[in-house]
Design a protein around this motif. Structure first.
Motif, mmCIF file in Angstrom:
data_model
loop_
_atom_site.group_PDB
_atom_site.id
_atom_site.type_symbol
_atom_site.label_atom_id
_atom_site.label_comp_id
_atom_site.label_asym_id
_atom_site.label_seq_id
_atom_site.Cartn_x
_atom_site.Cartn_y
_atom_site.Cartn_z
ATOM 1 N N ASP A 1 0.832 -1.206 0.000
ATOM 2 C CA ASP A 1 0.000 0.000 0.000
ATOM 3 C C ASP A 1 0.867 1.257 0.000
ATOM 4 O OD1 ASP A 1 -2.323 -1.487 -0.015
ATOM 5 O OD2 ASP A 1 -2.625 -1.370 2.156
ATOM 6 N N LEU A 2 1.941 1.236 0.776
ATOM 7 C CA LEU A 2 2.840 2.392 0.813
ATOM 8 C C LEU A 2 3.546 2.591 -0.528
ATOM 9 C CD1 LEU A 2 4.386 1.848 4.365
ATOM 10 C CD2 LEU A 2 2.823 3.676 3.685
ATOM 11 N N ALA A 3 3.928 1.498 -1.163
ATOM 12 C CA ALA A 3 4.594 1.604 -2.470
ATOM 13 C C ALA A 3 3.668 2.208 -3.514
ATOM 14 C CB ALA A 3 5.056 0.217 -2.917
ATOM 15 N N ARG A 4 2.379 1.920 -3.416
ATOM 16 C CA ARG A 4 1.413 2.420 -4.402
ATOM 17 C C ARG A 4 1.060 3.888 -4.192
ATOM 18 N NH1 ARG A 4 -0.808 -1.523 -7.551
ATOM 19 N NH2 ARG A 4 -0.770 -3.683 -6.776
ATOM 20 N N GLN A 5 1.383 4.454 -3.045
ATOM 21 C CA GLN A 5 1.018 5.844 -2.792
ATOM 22 C C GLN A 5 1.640 6.779 -3.820
ATOM 23 O OE1 GLN A 5 1.940 6.919 1.253
ATOM 24 N NE2 GLN A 5 0.354 5.583 2.119
ATOM 25 N N GLY A 6 2.895 6.513 -4.154
ATOM 26 C CA GLY A 6 3.536 7.233 -5.246
ATOM 27 C C GLY A 6 3.823 8.695 -4.977
ATOM 28 N N ASP A 7 3.603 9.179 -3.744
ATOM 29 C CA ASP A 7 3.824 10.595 -3.467
ATOM 30 C C ASP A 7 5.311 10.932 -3.367
ATOM 31 O OD1 ASP A 7 1.085 10.891 -3.377
ATOM 32 O OD2 ASP A 7 0.964 10.588 -1.209
ATOM 33 N N ALA A 8 6.100 9.999 -2.891
ATOM 34 C CA ALA A 8 7.530 10.242 -2.704
ATOM 35 C C ALA A 8 8.307 9.058 -3.263
ATOM 36 C CB ALA A 8 7.848 10.433 -1.219
ATOM 37 N N ARG A 9 9.211 9.354 -4.192
ATOM 38 C CA ARG A 9 9.959 8.286 -4.856
ATOM 39 C C ARG A 9 10.799 7.490 -3.864
ATOM 40 N NH1 ARG A 9 14.373 9.157 -9.766
ATOM 41 N NH2 ARG A 9 15.157 7.006 -9.774
ATOM 42 N N ARG A 10 11.421 8.170 -2.912
ATOM 43 C CA ARG A 10 12.286 7.466 -1.970
ATOM 44 C C ARG A 10 11.483 6.508 -1.103
ATOM 45 N NH1 ARG A 10 16.938 10.316 1.809
ATOM 46 N NH2 ARG A 10 17.812 8.381 2.656
ATOM 47 N N LEU A 11 10.308 6.936 -0.654
ATOM 48 C CA LEU A 11 9.457 6.060 0.144
ATOM 49 C C LEU A 11 9.009 4.865 -0.681
ATOM 50 C CD1 LEU A 11 7.876 5.663 2.841
ATOM 51 C CD2 LEU A 11 5.947 6.805 1.705
ATOM 52 N N ARG A 12 8.616 5.123 -1.928
ATOM 53 C CA ARG A 12 8.192 4.039 -2.826
ATOM 54 C C ARG A 12 9.299 3.026 -3.026
ATOM 55 N NH1 ARG A 12 8.475 5.800 -8.772
ATOM 56 N NH2 ARG A 12 10.637 5.218 -8.333
ATOM 57 N N ASP A 13 10.509 3.512 -3.332
ATOM 58 C CA ASP A 13 11.618 2.598 -3.599
ATOM 59 C C ASP A 13 12.001 1.793 -2.356
ATOM 60 O OD1 ASP A 13 11.568 3.681 -6.106
ATOM 61 O OD2 ASP A 13 13.466 4.760 -5.944
ATOM 62 N N SER A 14 11.964 2.443 -1.194
ATOM 63 C CA SER A 14 12.287 1.734 0.046
ATOM 64 C C SER A 14 11.244 0.665 0.348
ATOM 65 C CB SER A 14 12.368 2.731 1.213
ATOM 66 O OG SER A 14 13.401 3.669 1.019
ATOM 67 N N ALA A 15 9.975 0.974 0.081
ATOM 68 C CA ALA A 15 8.913 0.004 0.333
ATOM 69 C C ALA A 15 9.058 -1.209 -0.577
ATOM 70 C CB ALA A 15 7.545 0.664 0.123
ATOM 71 N N VAL A 16 9.371 -0.986 -1.842
ATOM 72 C CA VAL A 16 9.520 -2.096 -2.785
ATOM 73 C C VAL A 16 10.699 -2.984 -2.393
ATOM 74 C CG1 VAL A 16 9.973 -2.719 -5.195
ATOM 75 C CG2 VAL A 16 8.414 -0.835 -4.668
ATOM 76 N N PHE A 17 11.804 -2.364 -2.014
ATOM 77 C CA PHE A 17 12.949 -3.161 -1.566
ATOM 78 C C PHE A 17 12.601 -3.982 -0.330
ATOM 79 C CE2 PHE A 17 16.539 -3.332 1.490
ATOM 80 C CZ PHE A 17 17.244 -4.344 0.871
#
Length: 343
Positions: free
Chosen positions: A147-163
């Motif tokens: 869910d956090l990865a899908r938010q897409g508001d912040a690239r760094r948060l998205r990338d960290s969530a996917v990892f």
């Protein structure tokens, strides 16, 4: 043996599957530490912290698919706040573990940062509240991170969530990454999910990448997949690159596949690249194949470039081969170019 079996059954009844077992809490300093059981899922504690005025950290442990380490010569203390650093007191590689610590910084009504740390790191919370959660379900962790990865508001948060998703031992992590790599998502999110599918998820990850390479309609995304295939340890990854170099509908994807198959395959792909350089109907593909030949190990590259320069009936291809021979340090390249100049 019977007593051991009874104990094991009792533990299963009390705690559920091994995915729910609590790992030892890391050492936490300079923090207002609270320990809770996440019996009703991660979202409850996260939502409570969202309502609070002050920032706070949440941490929990998950089993990992491959042994995890925070990095080379990591400092013993991980500073969660500010830009503090210390000189590493370790020598050589840091140890790898069968579980990792997932950390989330909750502030301003949402999760603002995600970190992954080794369980041996001391965590400095910078004076903030730190909530350590026991009994976290790996599948629930994957759902929250997705869910956090899908938010897409912040690239760094998205990338960290996917990892963070990619390192989970649970098979649900592979399913989540496949979903994030699927059509309809932001291209950056798709590319990051595909990268970790290839890098962390073994045969199932490769199978997903292969299917995307053959079925996805976005050539920009398929072009990115050519690099991802070089990360896979599956034997068929090279064969898939060769297939893309020959058959993909996009010339740009085919050129990228040529480059990466030369990098990954070396001498194994020589004949395929020679065939593309001499017989492909697309001139740009032929020239690109010559460039890919130049990326082979030095001795093999010179051998193949001289052969193409001698045998090709296409002036553009011969010119390309001669150009890359000029960049070679192999003595035979200089001899060949000198011979041409004297003709």
């Amino acid at each position: 043996m019977r007593n051991f079996a009874q104990i094991l059954v009792a533990a299963t009844v009390l705690f559920g599957t091994p995915a729910f077992f609590a790992q030892q809490q890391p050492t936490i300093v300079h923090g207002q530490t609270v320990t809770e059981a996440a019996d009703h899922g991660l979202n409850g504690p996260i939502d409570r912290l969202k309502q609070q005025k002050d920032p706070a950290w949440i941490g929990y442990s998950i089993p990992v698919v491959n042994h995890f380490s925070s990095g080379w010569n990591s400092n013993r203390t991980a500073y969660l706040e500010g830009n503090n650093s210390t000189v590493s007191d370790s020598e050589g590689n840091t140890p790898a573990f069968d579980h990792a610590i997932i950390l989330m910084r909750v502030a301003d009504g949402g999760v603002m940062k995600i970190r992954v740390e080794s369980p041996d790191r001391e965590l400095d919370a910078g004076g903030l509240k730190f909530v350590w959660l026991n009994n976290v379900s790996a599948d629930d962790s994957v759902r929250v991170l997705t869910d956090l990865a899908r938010q897409g508001d912040a690239r760094r948060l998205r990338d960290s969530a996917v990892f963070a998703i990619s390192i989970h031992q649970s098979s649900s992590a592979t399913t989540a990454l496949v979903g994030l790599a699927g059509a309809g998502n932001d291209l950056g999110l798709r590319e990051k999910a595909a990268f970790w599918l290839a890098n962390e998820r073994g045969h199932e990850g490769f199978t997903a990448i292969q299917r995307l390479a053959r079925e996805d309609n976005d050539p920009k995304f398929r072009e990115k997949l050519t690099f991802d295939l070089t990360l896979s340890k599956e034997p068929d990854a090279l064969n898939e690159l060769i297939r893309m170099a020959h058959d993909d509908a996009s010339p740009q994807v085919r050129k990228q596949a040529q480059f990466w198959m030369a990098t990954k395959g070396g001498k194994k792909v020589t004949e395929d690249l020679r065939t593309l350089a001499t017989t492909d109907p697309n001139e740009q593909i032929r020239k690109s194949a010559v460039f890919a030949l130049s990326r082979l190990p030095s001795e093999e590259a010179a051998t193949q470039l001289i052969a193409v320069a001698d045998s090709s009936k296409d002036p553009a291809v011969r010119k390309q081969a001669i150009f890359w021979l000029g960049q070679s340090s192999d003595p035979r390249a200089l001899e060949y170019l000198t011979k041409i100049l004297k003709q």
